[in-house]
Design a protein around this motif. Structure first.
Motif, PDB file in Angstrom:
ATOM      1  N   ASP A 139       0.834  -1.206   0.000  1.00  0.00           N
ATOM      2  CA  ASP A 139       0.000   0.000   0.000  1.00  0.00           C
ATOM      3  C   ASP A 139       0.866   1.253   0.000  1.00  0.00           C
ATOM      4  N   VAL A 140       1.875   1.234   0.868  1.00  0.00           N
ATOM      5  CA  VAL A 140       2.734   2.395   0.990  1.00  0.00           C
ATOM      6  C   VAL A 140       3.501   2.625  -0.303  1.00  0.00           C
ATOM      7  N   ALA A 141       3.981   1.524  -0.905  1.00  0.00           N
ATOM      8  CA  ALA A 141       4.760   1.652  -2.133  1.00  0.00           C
ATOM      9  C   ALA A 141       3.930   2.299  -3.232  1.00  0.00           C
ATOM     10  N   MET A 142       2.669   1.884  -3.303  1.00  0.00           N
ATOM     11  CA  MET A 142       1.770   2.443  -4.313  1.00  0.00           C
ATOM     12  C   MET A 142       1.618   3.945  -4.108  1.00  0.00           C
ATOM     13  N   THR A 143       1.416   4.346  -2.869  1.00  0.00           N
ATOM     14  CA  THR A 143       1.269   5.771  -2.588  1.00  0.00           C
ATOM     15  C   THR A 143       2.549   6.519  -2.923  1.00  0.00           C
ATOM     16  N   GLU A 144       3.676   5.943  -2.514  1.00  0.00           N
ATOM     17  CA  GLU A 144       4.950   6.614  -2.753  1.00  0.00           C
ATOM     18  C   GLU A 144       5.192   6.804  -4.255  1.00  0.00           C
ATOM     19  N   ALA A 145       4.875   5.764  -5.054  1.00  0.00           N
ATOM     20  CA  ALA A 145       5.094   5.882  -6.496  1.00  0.00           C
ATOM     21  C   ALA A 145       4.205   6.971  -7.081  1.00  0.00           C
ATOM     22  N   ALA A 146       2.951   7.017  -6.643  1.00  0.00           N
ATOM     23  CA  ALA A 146       2.028   7.999  -7.213  1.00  0.00           C
ATOM     24  C   ALA A 146       2.345   9.406  -6.712  1.00  0.00           C
ATOM     25  N   VAL A 147       2.627   9.510  -5.403  1.00  0.00           N
ATOM     26  CA  VAL A 147       2.833  10.841  -4.811  1.00  0.00           C
ATOM     27  C   VAL A 147       4.232  11.356  -5.097  1.00  0.00           C
ATOM     28  N   GLY A 148       5.244  10.543  -4.714  1.00  0.00           N
ATOM     29  CA  GLY A 148       6.621  11.019  -4.824  1.00  0.00           C
ATOM     30  C   GLY A 148       7.031  11.263  -6.256  1.00  0.00           C
ATOM     31  N   ALA A 149       6.775  10.250  -7.105  1.00  0.00           N
ATOM     32  CA  ALA A 149       7.261  10.368  -8.472  1.00  0.00           C
ATOM     33  C   ALA A 149       6.306  11.192  -9.335  1.00  0.00           C
ATOM     34  N   GLY A 150       5.028  11.162  -9.018  1.00  0.00           N
ATOM     35  CA  GLY A 150       4.072  11.880  -9.852  1.00  0.00           C
ATOM     36  C   GLY A 150       3.825  13.290  -9.384  1.00  0.00           C
ATOM     37  N   ILE A 151       3.075  13.406  -8.286  1.00  0.00           N
ATOM     38  CA  ILE A 151       2.591  14.719  -7.866  1.00  0.00           C
ATOM     39  C   ILE A 151       3.730  15.635  -7.441  1.00  0.00           C
ATOM     40  N   SER A 152       4.673  15.129  -6.579  1.00  0.00           N
ATOM     41  CA  SER A 152       5.694  16.091  -6.119  1.00  0.00           C
ATOM     42  C   SER A 152       6.577  16.559  -7.254  1.00  0.00           C
ATOM     43  N   THR A 153       6.892  15.672  -8.205  1.00  0.00           N
ATOM     44  CA  THR A 153       7.725  16.112  -9.324  1.00  0.00           C
ATOM     45  C   THR A 153       7.037  17.229 -10.087  1.00  0.00           C
ATOM     46  N   ILE A 154       5.738  17.058 -10.329  1.00  0.00           N
ATOM     47  CA  ILE A 154       5.000  18.089 -11.060  1.00  0.00           C
ATOM     48  C   ILE A 154       4.961  19.384 -10.265  1.00  0.00           C
ATOM     49  N   LEU A 155       4.772  19.248  -8.933  1.00  0.00           N
ATOM     50  CA  LEU A 155       4.736  20.457  -8.091  1.00  0.00           C
ATOM     51  C   LEU A 155       6.055  21.198  -8.152  1.00  0.00           C
ATOM     52  N   PHE A 156       7.166  20.434  -8.007  1.00  0.00           N
ATOM     53  CA  PHE A 156       8.480  21.077  -8.059  1.00  0.00           C
ATOM     54  C   PHE A 156       8.675  21.759  -9.400  1.00  0.00           C
ATOM     55  N   LEU A 157       8.282  21.054 -10.477  1.00  0.00           N
ATOM     56  CA  LEU A 157       8.493  21.623 -11.810  1.00  0.00           C
ATOM     57  C   LEU A 157       7.700  22.901 -11.976  1.00  0.00           C
ATOM     58  N   SER A 158       6.439  22.899 -11.511  1.00  0.00           N
ATOM     59  CA  SER A 158       5.654  24.112 -11.729  1.00  0.00           C
ATOM     60  C   SER A 158       6.161  25.244 -10.846  1.00  0.00           C
ATOM     61  N   ALA A 159       6.710  24.892  -9.653  1.00  0.00           N
ATOM     62  CA  ALA A 159       7.294  25.939  -8.813  1.00  0.00           C
ATOM     63  C   ALA A 159       8.551  26.502  -9.462  1.00  0.00           C
ATOM     64  N   LEU A 160       9.339  25.626 -10.087  1.00  0.00           N
ATOM     65  CA  LEU A 160      10.549  26.093 -10.768  1.00  0.00           C
ATOM     66  C   LEU A 160      10.187  26.955 -11.958  1.00  0.00           C
ATOM     67  N   HIS A 161       9.103  26.605 -12.602  1.00  0.00           N
ATOM     68  CA  HIS A 161       8.635  27.354 -13.762  1.00  0.00           C
ATOM     69  C   HIS A 161       8.320  28.794 -13.354  1.00  0.00           C
ATOM     70  N   LEU A 162       7.860  28.962 -12.117  1.00  0.00           N
ATOM     71  CA  LEU A 162       7.559  30.317 -11.649  1.00  0.00           C
ATOM     72  C   LEU A 162       8.833  31.067 -11.273  1.00  0.00           C
ATOM     73  N   GLY A 163       9.709  30.397 -10.528  1.00  0.00           N
ATOM     74  CA  GLY A 163      10.993  31.019 -10.231  1.00  0.00           C
ATOM     75  C   GLY A 163      11.942  30.757 -11.377  1.00  0.00           C
ATOM     76  N   LYS A 164      13.159  31.313 -11.330  1.00  0.00           N
ATOM     77  CA  LYS A 164      14.081  31.034 -12.431  1.00  0.00           C
ATOM     78  C   LYS A 164      14.726  29.677 -12.238  1.00  0.00           C
ATOM     79  N   GLY A 165      15.345  29.491 -11.068  1.00  0.00           N
ATOM     80  CA  GLY A 165      15.718  28.165 -10.597  1.00  0.00           C
ATOM     81  C   GLY A 165      16.629  27.297 -11.433  1.00  0.00           C
ATOM     82  N   ILE A 166      17.383  27.843 -12.395  1.00  0.00           N
ATOM     83  CA  ILE A 166      18.274  26.971 -13.147  1.00  0.00           C
ATOM     84  C   ILE A 166      19.647  26.948 -12.489  1.00  0.00           C
ATOM     85  N   GLU A 167      20.109  28.103 -12.079  1.00  0.00           N
ATOM     86  CA  GLU A 167      21.457  28.194 -11.552  1.00  0.00           C
ATOM     87  C   GLU A 167      21.452  28.201 -10.039  1.00  0.00           C
ATOM     88  N   MET A 168      22.575  27.872  -9.506  1.00  0.00           N
ATOM     89  CA  MET A 168      22.702  27.970  -8.067  1.00  0.00           C
ATOM     90  C   MET A 168      24.112  28.407  -7.760  1.00  0.00           C
TER      91      MET A 168
END
Lengths: 142, 127, 170
Positions: C40-69
């Motif tokens: 059960d946990v693995a299923m959630t982790e695959a959907a949440v960690g790899a799916g939703i959080s990646t998209i969230l990070f990407l859309s947040a980066l899209h708002l900020g510049k976020g390429i360089e550090m």
């Protein structure tokens, strides 16, 4: 992204199965791995996928903002409502045994509605968060 | 030798936790800090799940064929923790976005550099 | 393999690469969880960690510049702090029960009852679901409320500015 034919066709096929899979995960959760949390995330992911491929306005048409906001609150209320229903039928708060004719049946009913509430809230919150982040990119969103 | 085999799962968890902690305190970029926090969080998942495993056991779904099941309780706790984790992560990202809008940067050092004159000023006013 | 991915994440400066690596990391974590019987946990982790959080990070980066550090100040002090913490915790693990020890306290408490009685009492063979929704119903109500609150928080944070901009612009 609007012009990639392959993406659009595949996406249409995939989204169907994703939503179907989410429903399977939701209602088969009693017997196999699954439940409200997973189903909520998967169905939200399906809509997010749709939004990425076809653009945010298209996704907003399928699942309007108003509905999402109502979903966020409705899920929690449904969950709490199950508790109150147990109370009204003479049990303790969140006590499912009184919901059905015999205890096991009542448990089944209680778990079903609880999972439903979880599904609605989780899917609503995930979608809303995606809308908020993606919407700001296009200069103000809504 | 047995000590290593017995505690390997804890040490793997520890390594992930340390890596996450290091990213959080060593990096100045706020998004990077959130990634570090998320990694630290996954180490907590492992910390809970690993002790619940029984070798020879199966996933805790009752069937007639199996007699030994892994412990279901940590699974439940972590299941909810993951979903709550992503919700709080989104909250953190929202704050980062607002910081970016207010300061124009997501580097901690630059934000501090911008704040420095303002802080100096309030301190002067107080005197 | 997970160790390698983690180290690369720590060293990588390109934030987009970091986010994609984090997605890979989540999938690896889900695989480990399946090996540990937590489907059960693995299923959630695959959907949440790899799916939703990646998209969230990407859309947040899209708002900020976020390429360089920027290269940062000395990494020695944080490294020392992290390693010291790790050493202290590693010393602590020596007192913990061995892996897969069925006599460990974690298997002696309520879990035993859940496994033995859960299916009969609730009529649900998946004990994770039974415990989640029935035995620990209050917990789950709390978690759902937390998710709800986080959603409201995001709405409040990201919407207020727009209203102010609309009304406050001279």
């Amino acid at each position: 992204m609007r012009n990639y034919l392959v993406l659009r066709v595949i996406a249409k096929l995939m989204i169907m199965f994703m939503v179907l899979f989410a429903l399977y995960v939701q209602f088969h959760g009693d017997f196999g791995p699954g439940g409200g949390f997973q189903a909520g995330v998967i169905s939200a992911a399906a809509i997010v996928f749709y939004g990425i491929i076809f653009g945010l306005p298209a996704a907003r048409e399928v699942v309007p903002d108003r509905l999402v906001e109502v979903m966020i609150a409705a899920g929690v209320l449904l969950y709490a409502g199950v508790g109150v229903a147990g109370l009204l039928l003479g049990g303790n708060y969140l006590d499912y045994f009184v919901l059905g004719a015999d205890p096991v049946d009542g448990q089944h009913r209680g778990i079903f509605w609880i999972e439903m509430g979880v599904l609605i809230t989780v899917a609503g919150v995930m979608l809303k968060i995606f809308y908020m982040f993606a919407g700001r990119g296009d200069g103000g969103g809504e | 030798m047995t000590a290593i085999a017995n505690h390997f799962s804890y040490w793997a968890t520890l390594f992930i936790a340390i890596a996450g902690l290091y990213i959080v305190i060593a990096r100045g970029n706020l998004v990077k800090k959130l990634v570090g926090l998320a990694i630290f969080q996954t180490s907590v998942y492992l910390l809970y799940i690993a002790p619940g495993k029984l070798i020879g056991g199966t996933a805790p779904i009752i069937a007639d064929k199996f007699a030994v099941y892994s412990n279901p309780l940590p699974h439940v706790l972590i299941l909810t923790a993951i979903v709550v984790g992503v919700a709080t992560l989104a909250l953190g990202l929202a704050i980062v976005v607002r910081i970016k809008e207010a300061y124009g940067t997501i580097e901690e050092d630059e934000i501090l550099a911008q704040e420095q004159p303002a802080l100096q000023q309030t301190a002067d006013n107080k005197m | 393999m997970m160790a390698v991915v983690t180290v690369v994440i720590a060293r990588q400066r390109n934030l987009f690469a970091v986010v994609i690596l984090f997605g890979i990391y989540s999938f690896l974590m889900a695989t480990v969880l399946v090996a540990l019987d937590a489907v059960d946990v693995a299923m959630t982790e695959a959907a949440v960690g790899a799916g939703i959080s990646t998209i969230l990070f990407l859309s947040a980066l899209h708002l900020g510049k976020g390429i360089e550090m920027k290269p940062l100040h000395r990494p020695f002090l944080p490294l020392v702090v992290a390693l010291a913490t790790g050493a202290a915790l590693a010393y602590g693990t020596l007192g913990l029960p061995a892996f897969s020890d069925s006599e460990a306290p974690i298997h002696q408490h309520v879990a035993k009852r859940y496994v033995e009685e859960g299916a009969r009492e609730t009529g649900v063979p998946n004990i994770v679901t039974a415990v989640l929704a029935s035995y620990r119903g209050y917990d789950t109500l709390g978690e759902v409320t937390v998710v709800f609150t986080a959603g409201i928080g995001v709405i409040a944070l990201l919407r207020r500015v727009r209203g102010r901009r609309r009304g406050g612009k001279p």
